[in-house]
Design a protein around this motif. Structure first.
Motif, PDB file in Angstrom:
ATOM      1  N   MET A 213       0.823  -1.206   0.000  1.00  0.00           N
ATOM      2  CA  MET A 213       0.000   0.000   0.000  1.00  0.00           C
ATOM      3  C   MET A 213       0.857   1.256   0.000  1.00  0.00           C
ATOM      4  N   GLU A 214       2.098   1.140   0.452  1.00  0.00           N
ATOM      5  CA  GLU A 214       2.986   2.303   0.506  1.00  0.00           C
ATOM      6  C   GLU A 214       3.512   2.698  -0.878  1.00  0.00           C
ATOM      7  N   LEU A 215       3.208   1.881  -1.888  1.00  0.00           N
ATOM      8  CA  LEU A 215       3.557   2.230  -3.268  1.00  0.00           C
ATOM      9  C   LEU A 215       2.361   2.805  -4.019  1.00  0.00           C
ATOM     10  N   SER A 216       1.202   2.785  -3.399  1.00  0.00           N
ATOM     11  CA  SER A 216      -0.032   3.097  -4.118  1.00  0.00           C
ATOM     12  C   SER A 216      -0.038   4.502  -4.695  1.00  0.00           C
ATOM     13  N   LEU A 217       0.211   5.505  -3.880  1.00  0.00           N
ATOM     14  CA  LEU A 217       0.176   6.874  -4.373  1.00  0.00           C
ATOM     15  C   LEU A 217       1.256   7.100  -5.422  1.00  0.00           C
ATOM     16  N   PHE A 218       2.443   6.526  -5.208  1.00  0.00           N
ATOM     17  CA  PHE A 218       3.519   6.691  -6.181  1.00  0.00           C
ATOM     18  C   PHE A 218       3.199   6.013  -7.516  1.00  0.00           C
ATOM     19  N   SER A 219       2.279   5.034  -7.493  1.00  0.00           N
ATOM     20  CA  SER A 219       1.930   4.392  -8.761  1.00  0.00           C
ATOM     21  C   SER A 219       1.311   5.393  -9.729  1.00  0.00           C
ATOM     22  N   ARG A 220       0.695   6.457  -9.210  1.00  0.00           N
ATOM     23  CA  ARG A 220       0.150   7.501 -10.095  1.00  0.00           C
ATOM     24  C   ARG A 220       1.244   8.110 -10.957  1.00  0.00           C
TER      25      ARG A 220
ATOM     26  N   PRO B 243      -6.012   9.603 -12.745  1.00  0.00           N
ATOM     27  CA  PRO B 243      -5.130  10.770 -12.624  1.00  0.00           C
ATOM     28  C   PRO B 243      -3.793  10.584 -13.330  1.00  0.00           C
ATOM     29  N   GLY B 244      -3.190   9.404 -13.230  1.00  0.00           N
ATOM     30  CA  GLY B 244      -1.915   9.169 -13.893  1.00  0.00           C
ATOM     31  C   GLY B 244      -2.030   9.242 -15.405  1.00  0.00           C
ATOM     32  N   LEU B 245      -3.087   8.640 -15.964  1.00  0.00           N
ATOM     33  CA  LEU B 245      -3.307   8.721 -17.407  1.00  0.00           C
ATOM     34  C   LEU B 245      -3.441  10.172 -17.858  1.00  0.00           C
ATOM     35  N   LEU B 246      -4.173  10.967 -17.074  1.00  0.00           N
ATOM     36  CA  LEU B 246      -4.388  12.362 -17.466  1.00  0.00           C
ATOM     37  C   LEU B 246      -3.108  13.185 -17.353  1.00  0.00           C
ATOM     38  N   ILE B 247      -2.348  12.994 -16.292  1.00  0.00           N
ATOM     39  CA  ILE B 247      -1.088  13.734 -16.159  1.00  0.00           C
ATOM     40  C   ILE B 247      -0.163  13.403 -17.331  1.00  0.00           C
TER      41      ILE B 247
ATOM     42  N   VAL C 268      -5.437  18.587  -7.927  1.00  0.00           N
ATOM     43  CA  VAL C 268      -4.357  19.576  -7.861  1.00  0.00           C
ATOM     44  C   VAL C 268      -3.196  19.147  -8.758  1.00  0.00           C
ATOM     45  N   ALA C 269      -2.846  17.861  -8.710  1.00  0.00           N
ATOM     46  CA  ALA C 269      -1.724  17.362  -9.517  1.00  0.00           C
ATOM     47  C   ALA C 269      -2.056  17.375 -11.005  1.00  0.00           C
ATOM     48  N   ILE C 270      -3.284  16.987 -11.361  1.00  0.00           N
ATOM     49  CA  ILE C 270      -3.678  17.004 -12.773  1.00  0.00           C
ATOM     50  C   ILE C 270      -3.676  18.433 -13.298  1.00  0.00           C
ATOM     51  N   ALA C 271      -4.227  19.345 -12.496  1.00  0.00           N
ATOM     52  CA  ALA C 271      -4.267  20.744 -12.921  1.00  0.00           C
ATOM     53  C   ALA C 271      -2.861  21.286 -13.146  1.00  0.00           C
ATOM     54  N   ALA C 272      -1.932  20.942 -12.270  1.00  0.00           N
ATOM     55  CA  ALA C 272      -0.552  21.408 -12.429  1.00  0.00           C
ATOM     56  C   ALA C 272       0.027  20.959 -13.761  1.00  0.00           C
ATOM     57  N   ALA C 273      -0.365  19.746 -14.186  1.00  0.00           N
ATOM     58  CA  ALA C 273       0.122  19.244 -15.473  1.00  0.00           C
ATOM     59  C   ALA C 273      -0.427  20.057 -16.638  1.00  0.00           C
ATOM     60  N   ALA C 274      -1.528  20.793 -16.407  1.00  0.00           N
ATOM     61  CA  ALA C 274      -2.113  21.658 -17.435  1.00  0.00           C
ATOM     62  C   ALA C 274      -1.757  23.121 -17.207  1.00  0.00           C
TER      63      ALA C 274
END
Length: 646
Positions: free
Chosen positions: A132-139, A169-173, A317-323
């Motif tokens: 589970m500690e890899l979950s957020l980083f998987s994005r 989110p990862g696909l969109l970034i 927030v992260a997706i928006a930053a990518a835009a």
């Protein structure tokens, strides 16, 4: 795809103000991003610029008409990027999608190629485990994998196949790094309803109390998660679908059509036809133009109106930053004050996402919010201009996919209500702040009498230590459970739902209970009041690292305050009480491979991203060294632990 003539109310003043200030603060970074995207656009198939050897590699494995079309440079190339795997129920239906999409793209004059797969992990499987500690980083890995898939200069558009938590989110970034490409998101739909969610929760609490066996628990869980499709509770996966459809990235009504149905196949095939239309000519619609400031505000409104996942306070927030767009938690908070809660879907009620869809679903929700001026109607979507198009639902009529208007009223007001008769006057997410920093809380499932808790703290740095204390009866009292060293810099910010049954038991015993953590709880947050994603986190030297057992903590979701009742000078004098896991301890289950991400990740209120921003201008505006520059600012904890280690 014409829109309904229904009038839309004037945009609500707060909605307009928040949108304007986002645009103002983002003016420079957004302009730089759009300029970069525009510079990458080429009229006609982009592969024309490839040398012959490069191009030959790109079609070597093709055959028939597709190979000839690619060679002759006459057809748009469409990339399929998929999160398919057959381990996870939400992604298993996508096994058949590439063949359907290749056929519909070919019939529309294009050529689709499976450009790449992205990883998709399930928090339901890894919950409470080291993985589970890899979950957020998987994005971030998904974003980079998407970029690799699109990097070959063979493609003029993209079909993004994904559903769950970090995947969308990862696909969109990743796709936003190719902002000149049109992109359509293609979902899989939810599984059929299984064991009622209230019964599942009841068995979980009985097991936590030792009153149910493991076999009883497994029977309940297997009856809940029982077939292909997305889990039916309103967690991050279904929040993803809600948000991206209202942002105009799905075909209208695509989110909650079940897998393995004729309508699901028809919608998938239509996505292939539509993305070809969007790739050229007057209909050309790049993702950089769809995801503008208004679209992000619409996504936040949809999230708030339905009591959706707290994970999106980071993901959006992260997706928006990518835009090139700068979102803040203040934007969420200000919108939450005026957006009413219109849905009750588990854990905010007894219904599941299928019940929500049957009651009128996204189509009714968009309609009532538009009529109240709580969504921007004048936006660009993959279905054309105007969000009113998303008040229509897809059906099959004589085998043909068509759209029709939905009833003007909710078909079940226990699940879905109009703006003028909400479940609550404000949204389900709130921000709290005080001398402990800032945090997010989800109140849509928390009873009003439990939204203010003042009690002594009991501090933990692991879920296991909490369980031991609970089982020993040490928490049978009013208590604020503080679980720290769970933030992105500490251990990757795992979700902490393993705590929920035990905390629920304490509440049912009549104690006043709250959770305070720099970790996550996500869309499955339920009746337990929780201040989560505390920023700055303990590993960055945040005040949460100075709380001691017995300190009185006051958490007030009504007024928006979060404080430890200790004089500020005394709190400042205290040493940091504990440290995040060392590099050696944070290993196993692949964690050692993600050490660089753990060292580079930013704070939760800036998206908990390792990229900072995908426009260098946004990094500089926030005072963040460019990713990869090697000039990271170590936290106070990093300095302290280095000295101890030496």
């Amino acid at each position: 795809m014409s829109s309904s003539p229904n009038p839309t109310a004037a945009v609500h003043r707060v909605l307009a103000d928040v949108t304007d200030r986002i645009a103002e603060r983002s003016a420079d970074t957004r302009a730089a991003y759009l300029a970069r995207s525009a510079a990458a656009f080429e009229e006609g198939p982009v592969r024309r610029g490839l040398a012959c050897s490069n191009l030959a590699h790109g079609f070597a494995a093709m055959d028939g008409v597709d190979k000839q079309a690619l060679r002759q440079l006459r057809a748009p190339g469409v990339a399929i990027v998929s999160s398919y795997n057959d381990l996870l129920s939400a992604h298993q239906p996508m096994q058949e999608y590439p063949a359907w999409l290749k056929k519909s793209v070919r019939e529309s004059g294009g050529v689709a190629q499976f450009a790449g797969g992205v990883p998709a992990m399930c928090d339901g499987i890894t919950q409470g485990r080291p993985g589970m500690e890899l979950s957020l980083f998987s994005r971030e890995v998904i974003a980079m994998s998407t970029a690799i898939a699109l990097s070959h200069d063979m493609f003029d558009a993209a079909l993004l196949l994904g559903v769950c938590d970090k995947i969308v989110p990862g696909l969109l970034i990743g796709a936003l790094s190719f902002g000149h490409l049109p992109a359509v998101l293609v979902p899989a739909g939810p599984m059929n309803s299984g064991l009622p969610n209230k019964e599942k929760a009841r068995v979980r609490q009985l097991y936590a109390e030792g009153l149910a066996t493991r076999e009883d628990l497994l029977d309940a869980e297997a009856a809940s998660y029982h077939s292909a499709g997305t889990c039916t509770f309103y967690g991050t996966a279904n929040s993803n679908q809600m948000v991206v459809e209202v942002m105009g990235l799905h075909l209208p009504g695509a989110s909650f059509v079940p897998p393995n149905t004729p309508l699901r196949q028809a919608l998938t095939e239509e996505a292939g036809r539509r993305v070809v239309e969007l790739s050229r000519g007057e209909a050309y619609t790049p993702i950089s133009q769809v995801l503008d400031e208004k679209a992000f505000v619409n996504g936040i409104v949809a999230l708030l109106a339905t009591g959706g996942s707290t994970n999106h306070t980071m993901h959006l927030v992260a997706i928006a930053a990518a835009a090139g767009i700068q979102l803040s938690w203040d934007d969420f908070s200000d919108l939450s004050a005026v957006v009413p809660l219109l849905a009750r879907v588990y854990p905010n009620g007894s219904a599941d996402i299928n019940h929500f869809h049957a009651a009128g679903g996204i189509q009714f929700l968009v309609g009532t919010l538009l009529d109240a001026g709580l969504l921007h109607e004048d936006v660009l979507t993959v279905a054309g201009r105007g969000l009113r198009r998303y008040t229509q639902e897809p059906i099959l009529s004589d085998g043909e996919l068509v759209w029709r208007d939905v009833p003007a009223r909710s078909l079940d007001e226990d699940v879905l209500r109009p703006v003028w008769r909400p479940f609550a006057p404000d949204g389900g997410l709130r921000m709290v702040e005080g001398n402990l920093g800032r945090a997010v809380t989800k109140v849509s499932a928390v009873a009003p009498e439990h939204r203010v808790v003042e009690a002594p703290a009991r501090v933990f740095t692991s879920q296991d230590a909490f369980r031991v204390a609970f089982e020993a009866g040490e928490l049978d009292r009013d208590v604020v459970v503080v679980l720290r060293q769970q933030g992105p810099q500490a251990n990757g910010m795992p979700e902490l739902h393993g705590l929920t049954p035990a905390l629920g038991v304490l509440m049912d015993r009549g104690f006043r209970v709250a959770l305070l953590t720099d970790g996550r709880m996500s869309g499955a947050s339920g009746k337990v009041p929780a201040a989560i994603q505390v920023t700055p986190e303990a590993a960055a030297g945040g005040p949460i690292a100075r709380i001691a057992d017995g300190d009185v903590v006051r958490f007030d979701a009504r007024s928006g305050s979060l404080d430890v009742l200790v004089p500020d000078d005394e709190l400042a004098r205290r040493d940091l009480a504990d440290a995040p896991p060392s590099e050696a301890a944070w290993s196993g289950t692949g964690r050692e491979l993600f050490g660089a991400l753990r060292r580079a990740v930013g704070p939760a209120d800036q998206g908990a991203s390792v990229f900072g921003a995908l426009t260098p201008e946004l990094d500089l505006a926030r005072g963040v060294p460019p990713f990869g520059s090697g000039t990271m600012n170590p936290s106070p904890y990093a300095l302290q632990t280095q000295e101890v280690g030496q």
